[in-house]
Design an enzyme around this catalytic site. Structure first.
Site, mmCIF file in Angstrom:
data_model
loop_
_atom_site.group_PDB
_atom_site.id
_atom_site.type_symbol
_atom_site.label_atom_id
_atom_site.label_comp_id
_atom_site.label_asym_id
_atom_site.label_seq_id
_atom_site.Cartn_x
_atom_site.Cartn_y
_atom_site.Cartn_z
ATOM 1 N N ARG A 61 22.316 44.147 42.969
ATOM 2 C CA ARG A 61 22.362 42.856 42.285
ATOM 3 C C ARG A 61 21.164 41.956 42.573
ATOM 4 O O ARG A 61 20.814 41.096 41.798
ATOM 5 C CB ARG A 61 23.634 42.112 42.715
ATOM 6 C CG ARG A 61 24.719 42.316 41.720
ATOM 7 C CD ARG A 61 25.876 41.411 41.869
ATOM 8 N NE ARG A 61 25.904 40.582 43.037
ATOM 9 C CZ ARG A 61 27.020 40.217 43.641
ATOM 10 N NH1 ARG A 61 28.174 40.648 43.204
ATOM 11 N NH2 ARG A 61 27.002 39.434 44.695
ATOM 12 N N ASP A 198 29.706 63.156 55.771
ATOM 13 C CA ASP A 198 30.041 62.790 57.147
ATOM 14 C C ASP A 198 28.743 63.033 57.902
ATOM 15 O O ASP A 198 28.354 64.192 58.108
ATOM 16 C CB ASP A 198 31.157 63.673 57.707
ATOM 17 C CG ASP A 198 31.521 63.261 59.120
ATOM 18 O OD1 ASP A 198 30.601 62.929 59.892
ATOM 19 O OD2 ASP A 198 32.705 63.252 59.456
ATOM 20 N N HIS A 199 28.063 61.968 58.287
ATOM 21 C CA HIS A 199 26.690 62.181 58.786
ATOM 22 C C HIS A 199 26.644 62.989 60.068
ATOM 23 O O HIS A 199 25.612 63.545 60.424
ATOM 24 C CB HIS A 199 25.916 60.856 58.895
ATOM 25 C CG HIS A 199 26.227 60.061 60.122
ATOM 26 N ND1 HIS A 199 27.317 59.239 60.219
ATOM 27 C CD2 HIS A 199 25.590 59.961 61.318
ATOM 28 C CE1 HIS A 199 27.327 58.670 61.409
ATOM 29 N NE2 HIS A 199 26.286 59.092 62.104
ATOM 30 N N GLU A 237 30.382 54.605 72.533
ATOM 31 C CA GLU A 237 29.246 53.743 72.168
ATOM 32 C C GLU A 237 29.270 52.488 73.029
ATOM 33 O O GLU A 237 30.359 51.961 73.306
ATOM 34 C CB GLU A 237 29.358 53.289 70.710
ATOM 35 C CG GLU A 237 29.336 54.409 69.705
ATOM 36 C CD GLU A 237 29.484 53.882 68.284
ATOM 37 O OE1 GLU A 237 28.450 53.734 67.616
ATOM 38 O OE2 GLU A 237 30.605 53.598 67.857
ATOM 39 N N ASP A 256 37.493 54.794 61.464
ATOM 40 C CA ASP A 256 36.026 54.728 61.447
ATOM 41 C C ASP A 256 35.390 55.980 62.057
ATOM 42 O O ASP A 256 34.350 56.431 61.599
ATOM 43 C CB ASP A 256 35.578 53.477 62.229
ATOM 44 C CG ASP A 256 34.072 53.264 62.178
ATOM 45 O OD1 ASP A 256 33.512 53.404 61.072
ATOM 46 O OD2 ASP A 256 33.471 52.974 63.225
ATOM 47 N N HIS A 261 34.300 61.898 62.045
ATOM 48 C CA HIS A 261 33.341 62.556 62.931
ATOM 49 C C HIS A 261 34.022 63.440 63.980
ATOM 50 O O HIS A 261 33.631 64.583 64.207
ATOM 51 C CB HIS A 261 32.457 61.528 63.635
ATOM 52 C CG HIS A 261 31.802 60.549 62.691
ATOM 53 N ND1 HIS A 261 31.382 60.901 61.440
ATOM 54 C CD2 HIS A 261 31.499 59.233 62.827
ATOM 55 C CE1 HIS A 261 30.839 59.835 60.841
ATOM 56 N NE2 HIS A 261 30.902 58.810 61.666
ATOM 57 N N LYS A 361 34.222 51.662 71.069
ATOM 58 C CA LYS A 361 33.060 50.771 71.119
ATOM 59 C C LYS A 361 33.093 50.024 72.446
ATOM 60 O O LYS A 361 34.149 49.890 73.058
ATOM 61 C CB LYS A 361 33.124 49.776 69.966
ATOM 62 C CG LYS A 361 33.108 50.463 68.609
ATOM 63 C CD LYS A 361 32.163 49.776 67.651
ATOM 64 C CE LYS A 361 32.109 50.481 66.311
ATOM 65 N NZ LYS A 361 31.009 51.434 66.188
#
Ligand code: BG6
Length: 515
Positions: A61, A198-199, A237, A256, A261, A361
């Protein structure tokens, strides 16, 4: 490793030449485009891995022109790509292939404009071979594909060229919504055209899991319930929720990270050998494995699954706020920033072996690893004389950072008395192969351009993963967090997770520290 000893093989069709094509990025002004997609496309270009010719068209946009978008992208590639960044000459050649198309994704006009820009291309291949990348809000996935279809830009059986759609995560919110999304997409495109990302599957170390398991007889023979006592998969993480609270408040750690993963890593670590390296053979085995994960009742889930949320603490020597104090987080939020689960695979190979998954996290370190712990030898020989009893062997697949594999075994401590001590052998990617490994997104984009779906999730696979996530969540849904579910930022998780694992006499293994 000696060059002459490197044997080469191809998983799927990823090494096939890519035909000239256009790449259309929806969500062109977003974070993913800046941080991951554009640096990856630029590095593919540098490495001669993009087709000649190619075009990239961004759709969003914001009021960019071709030139102002190119400028912004250059800064992004410089910042997030591998050093030293693009030279002027390289960038000019790359940028000449980049275009911008401004518009709202819910407006048919946007797709008419896009069709116009695609038509400007110099060849039929660039007009009809198109990779559409949906880096948009998930609520827009179905809408964008429907518009593309109505505009005639995507056909499930194209009469000219090929069209593929890469869909970012999260793909759905639970099994019902993932199914509904699959059904909607299936009205406009065929399954072969859908590339669900899925990286983690693009990471070298994750791809190496299959190589390690199935090309090394010493381990392949031991990879079962007779030899293995337990498996722990940790993805931790130090980062907090950052500026993604809007998304995270709806998702939480289970959706998440674990649903995608961790379950993907689990599938690769425990699946049966595929009959070939073709995409469908590998994906068949992963689906079979995911379907063997024991489904818990809500009561069982409450015993085998633990969630947690971080409170204020210290990370890397810095004071950080509690999750509930992060910007845009509800002050009474019960969203989990940590999840741990004990899973069982009800199949022949793994029957009875507990598999622990945990992710969170604001934990003590950023590290992803898989630890395979073998059963101990019978304690008849050394147990009487060695104290403590020799430790069981373990293989640790170090997925990141300090990528590699470590093997722990016992050695005799030199001396006149009989003492055993665990020692380790380490394989280190950097030392062995040099520092360069392609970023996950480079590999995934290259494969999608080549039409190789091996590292992408099939419809039944993503639904099987959601079915697992849904039943793991049932143990805590609608229940407020209790004291033992909170953990201070910078720790290894909540006390409830220690209690859960202790129920089978196990403890969490702190991830290996390789200085
Ligand atoms: C993403 C999650 O999929 O993976 C993030 O949405 C997480 O919350 C990230 O931080 C971790 O990826 P990596 O590659 O840094 O381990």
């Amino acid at each position: 490793m000696e060059e002459s000893l490197i044997s080469s093989c191809v998983i799927g069709q990823g090494q096939q030449p890519v035909q000239p094509c256009s790449i259309v990025l929806f969500g062109a002004s977003g974070d993913l485009t800046r941080r991951k997609l554009m640096p990856a496309l630029f590095h593919l270009f540098q490495a001669g891995q993009l087709p000649d010719p190619f075009r990239i068209i961004g759709v969003a946009r914001r009021p960019y022109t071709d030139d102002s978008w190119r400028e912004e992208l250059r800064a992004a590639v410089q910042k997030h790509g591998r050093p030293p960044g693009p030279s002027d000459q390289e960038w000019e050649r790359f940028a000449a292939r980049i275009f911008y198309c401004r518009g709202d994704l819910d407006e048919p006009e946007t797709y008419r404009l896009l069709a116009g820009r695609l038509q400007e291309a110099e060849s039929d291949e660039l007009r009809h071979n198109i990779l559409f990348y949906l880096a948009t809000r998930p609520s827009q996935f179905a809408e964008v594909v429907e518009h593309l279809h109505r505009q005639g830009l995507v056909q499930s059986r194209p009469d000219k060229g090929w069209q593929r759609i890469v869909v970012e995560k999260p793909f759905g919110h639970d099994l019902a919504s993932a199914r509904a999304l699959n059904e909607t997409l299936a009205r406009f495109v065929s399954e072969e055209q859908l590339f669900r990302i899925d990286h983690y599957l693009g990471k070298e170390t994750v791809q190496n899991i299959m190589m390690f398991r199935f090309s090394n007889a010493a381990f392949e023979r031991l990879w079962n319930r007779d030899a293995i006592e337990q498996i722990q998969i940790t993805v931790s993480e130090t980062a907090g929720v950052g500026d993604r609270a809007g998304y995270y408040e709806e998702a939480g750690a289970l959706r998440d990270m674990l649903q995608n993963h961790l379950l993907q890593v689990l599938a690769l670590v425990t699946m049966e050998p595929p009959v070939s390296l073709e995409a469908e053979s590998i994906r068949d085995e992963k689906v079979k494995l995911l379907r063997s994960v024991r489904r818990y009742t809500p009561d069982q889930a409450a015993r085998h699954v633990v969630r947690g949320q971080y409170t204020a603490g210290q990370v890397d020597g810095r004071a950080v706020p509690a999750y509930r104090e992060e910007p845009r987080v509800r002050p009474d939020s019960c969203v989990e920033t940590y999840v741990a689960a004990r899973l069982f695979l009800d199949n022949w190979r793994w029957s009875g072996v507990p598999i622990y998954l945990r992710t969170g996290k604001r934990l003590a370190r950023t590290v992803s690893e898989v630890r395979i712990q073998f059963r101990p030898t019978p304690h008849v020989l050394f147990a009487a004389q060695c104290s403590p009893t020799p430790a069981p062997n373990a293989v640790t697949l170090r997925l990141q950072p300090r990528e590699g594999i470590s093997l722990r075994f016992n050695g005799k401590v030199p001396g006149l008395d009989l003492r055993a001590r665990p020692v380790r052998m380490h394989f280190d990617y950097n030392a062995e192969f040099g520092a360069y490994t392609p970023e996950a997104y480079e590999r995934l984009l290259r494969d999608a351009l080549a039409g190789d779906a091996t590292l992408f999730l099939r419809r039944d696979e993503i639904e099987a993963a959601w079915a697992i996530a849904d039943c793991l969540r049932a143990g805590w849904e609608d229940r407020p967090l209790t004291d033992s579910e909170f953990y201070p930022a910078g720790s290894w998780g909540p006390p409830a997770a220690d209690t859960m694992i202790a129920a089978m006499g196990h403890t969490w293994h702190e991830p290996l520290w390789i200085p």
